[in-house]
Design a protein around this motif. Structure first.
Motif, short mmCIF file in Angstrom:
data_model
loop_
_atom_site.label_atom_id
_atom_site.label_comp_id
_atom_site.label_asym_id
_atom_site.label_seq_id
_atom_site.Cartn_x
_atom_site.Cartn_y
_atom_site.Cartn_z
N ARG A 1 6.16 1.88 3.39
CA ARG A 1 7.66 1.31 2.57
C ARG A 1 7.95 0.36 3.12
O ARG A 1 7.47 -0.53 2.44
CB ARG A 1 8.72 2.73 2.45
CG ARG A 1 9.78 2.39 1.67
CD ARG A 1 10.72 3.82 2.14
NE ARG A 1 10.73 4.42 1.70
CZ ARG A 1 10.32 5.59 2.80
NH1 ARG A 1 11.24 5.73 3.89
NH2 ARG A 1 10.23 6.95 1.96
N LEU A 2 7.73 0.15 4.49
CA LEU A 2 8.03 -1.24 4.95
C LEU A 2 7.34 -2.82 3.89
O LEU A 2 8.00 -3.32 3.28
CB LEU A 2 8.77 -1.93 6.18
CG LEU A 2 8.52 -2.99 6.75
CD1 LEU A 2 9.94 -3.42 6.83
CD2 LEU A 2 8.38 -2.71 7.97
N TYR A 3 5.67 -2.15 3.89
CA TYR A 3 4.98 -3.19 3.61
C TYR A 3 5.06 -3.01 1.97
O TYR A 3 3.42 -3.59 1.21
CB TYR A 3 3.83 -2.81 4.25
CG TYR A 3 3.78 -3.01 5.54
CD1 TYR A 3 4.26 -4.82 5.90
CD2 TYR A 3 3.59 -2.86 6.40
CE1 TYR A 3 4.25 -5.31 7.34
CE2 TYR A 3 3.74 -3.36 8.22
CZ TYR A 3 4.04 -4.53 8.16
OH TYR A 3 4.56 -5.06 9.60
N LYS A 4 5.63 -2.06 1.57
CA LYS A 4 5.26 -2.16 -0.22
C LYS A 4 3.94 -1.53 -0.35
O LYS A 4 3.24 -1.99 -1.77
CB LYS A 4 5.88 -3.64 -0.68
CG LYS A 4 7.59 -3.92 -0.46
CD LYS A 4 7.99 -4.64 -1.46
CE LYS A 4 9.48 -4.98 -1.17
NZ LYS A 4 10.04 -4.81 0.10
N ALA A 5 3.24 -0.52 0.24
CA ALA A 5 1.37 -0.27 0.06
C ALA A 5 2.36 1.45 -0.52
O ALA A 5 1.50 1.85 -0.67
CB ALA A 5 1.16 -0.28 1.91
N LEU A 6 3.42 1.84 -0.73
CA LEU A 6 3.38 3.07 -1.65
C LEU A 6 2.66 2.64 -3.57
O LEU A 6 3.11 2.00 -3.50
CB LEU A 6 4.26 3.97 -1.62
CG LEU A 6 4.44 4.08 0.53
CD1 LEU A 6 6.56 4.68 -0.03
CD2 LEU A 6 3.86 5.29 0.39
N PRO A 7 2.19 4.26 -3.79
CA PRO A 7 1.35 4.90 -3.19
C PRO A 7 -0.17 4.81 -2.48
O PRO A 7 -0.66 3.54 -3.20
CB PRO A 7 1.56 6.21 -4.30
CG PRO A 7 1.53 5.59 -5.23
CD PRO A 7 1.71 4.25 -4.99
N VAL A 8 -0.76 5.49 -2.03
CA VAL A 8 -2.14 4.89 -0.84
C VAL A 8 -3.06 5.67 -1.98
O VAL A 8 -3.25 6.80 -2.09
CB VAL A 8 -2.23 5.14 -0.18
CG1 VAL A 8 -1.00 3.78 0.97
CG2 VAL A 8 -2.12 6.66 1.16
#
Length: 300
Positions: free
Chosen positions: A80-87
Motif C-alpha cells: 500500500r505504501l508503495y502504491k503497488a496494489l494489486p499485484v
C-alpha cells in the motif's frame, strides 16, 4: 555465499510473468529469484522483502526494484505504501539461506560452535538461548513436538531443564552435548536438524508469520495472479497445501449451494513439484523442497 535458487525455472514458469506486471519476492535472500524475475520484466515492478539485514548486500541496482527490510507478515502495509496494489504474482522461498547457515555466529548450523541465537532479524528480542534456559518443561515439550516433530520431546525437555539447573546453556555445542544421549545412533544429524528447526521456528514465529502472509495474498493478488511457494518441511508444506486448496489452514472444505469448493485459489499443482536428482546433486539443500503453485480466482 548465498545459495543457488531452488527450482528456479519452475518458479519463474509458475509466476507466468507479465512483462508489465507487479511482482513480489517475499523472501529476497541472495536475490537469485528476484534477478530472474527482473530479466522477464520490461516496465513492470518488483518488490523484495527480507527481514535479514544481510540480504541488503545483494540488492540489484535496478530502478524497477524496491527493497523492504521487513518480515513478509507486513505485506499489505508496504504494498500500500508503495502504491503497488494489486499485484500479478507472489513468490515465497521459505528455506533458510545457505548464507545464514554458513555464518557461524548466527547459530543456525549444527556444524559450528556458536551462541544459541537463531534470529533471522537480529533486531528482534527472543533468542534460542532464552528459550532453552527460560521456557518451562511443558513449553519446551510443546515446541519440540509441534515444530520439530520429535518423538521424545518430553525427555528432551527434561534433559535441558536438568542441565540448565547446573549451568546456563549458551552455545550450540553445549546443547548438542546435553542431547546427544537421546539421538538415535546413525541418525544424529537428522535429530539435531529437528531440534534446531523447532527452536528456529519458535524464535522467529515462522509459522504464524507464514499464515499471516498467506492470508494477505488473497487481498493483494489480482484475479488470475499467481502464488508460488517453496517449502522445506512438512509443517510449512501442509499449511500451504491446505490454504491453496481450501482457503484455510485446517484443510476444511466449504462448498456453495451447487457443491463448488469455496476457496480464493485454484491449485495448479495437484502434487508438489520436487527437484530432480541432478539439481539435488548440485545443491543439497534442494533435497527437501516442495513447490506449490496456485492462481487467484476471479472475485465473482
Amino acid at each position: 555465499m548465498y545459495h543457488n535458487p531452488v527450482l528456479l525455472n519452475e518458479c519463474i514458469e509458475g509466476l507466468s510473468i507479465n512483462p508489465e506486471g507487479i511482482y513480489v519476492d517475499v523472501t529476497f535472500g541472495g536475490g537469485g529469484h528476484s534477478r530472474a524475475i527482473l530479466e522477464h520484466l520490461t516496465s513492470g515492478k518488483l518488490i523484495g522483502f527480507d527481514q535479514d539485514a544481510d540480504a541488503m548486500q545483494n540488492l540489484p541496482q535496478d530502478d524497477r526494484f524496491i527493497f523492504v527490510n521487513q518480515n513478509f507478515r507486513y505485506l499489505v502495509n508496504f504494498l500500500r505504501l508503495y502504491k503497488a496494489l494489486p499485484v500479478d504474482g507472489i513468490l515465497a522461498d521459505l528455506g533458510i539461506s545457505s548464507h545464514q547457515i554458513d555464518m557461524a555466529d548466527r547459530g543456525f548450523s549444527t556444524r559450528f560452535d556458536a551462541e544459541l541465537d537463531l534470529r533471522m532479524d537480529r533486531k528482534s528480542g527472543l533468542t534460542a538461548r532464552q528459550i532453552v534456559n527460560q521456557y518451562s518443561p511443558d513449553e519446551l515439550k510443546k515446541i519440540f513436538v509441534e515444530y520439530g516433530e520429535l518423538k521424545h520431546s518430553f525427555r528432551i525437555a527434561q534433559q535441558l531443564v536438568s542441565a540448565r539447573d547446573a549451568e546456563e546453556i549458551t552455545t550450540t555445542t553445549r546443547l548438542k552435548e546435553i542431547l546427544m544421549p537421546l539421538a538415535e545412533r546413525g541418525r544424529e544429524n537428522k535429530f539435531f536438524a529437528q531440534v534446531f528447526q523447532a527452536l528456529r521456528i519458535e524464535v522467529n514465529g515462522e509459522l504464524d508469520a507464514l499464515k499471516e502472509m498467506l492470508l494477505q495474498t488473497t487481498k493483494v493478488l489480482k484475479p488470475g495472479g499467481r502464488l508460488v511457494v517453496l517449502s522445506y518441511h512438512s509443517l510449512e508444506d501442509r499449511l500451504v497445501k491446505n490454504f491453496v486448496k481450501t482457503g484455510n489452514f485446517e484443510g476444511i472444505e466449504e462448498k456453495d449451494f451447487y457443491g463448488n469448493l469455496l476457496s480464493p485459489f485454484k491449485p495448479l499443482t495437484r502434487k508438489p513439484v520436487v527437484p530432480g536428482e541432478e539439481e539435488i546433486a548440485l545443491n543439497g539443500r534442494a533435497r527437501s523442497a516442495k513447490l506449490r503453485i496456485a492462481e487467484k480466482k476471479s472475485d465473482e
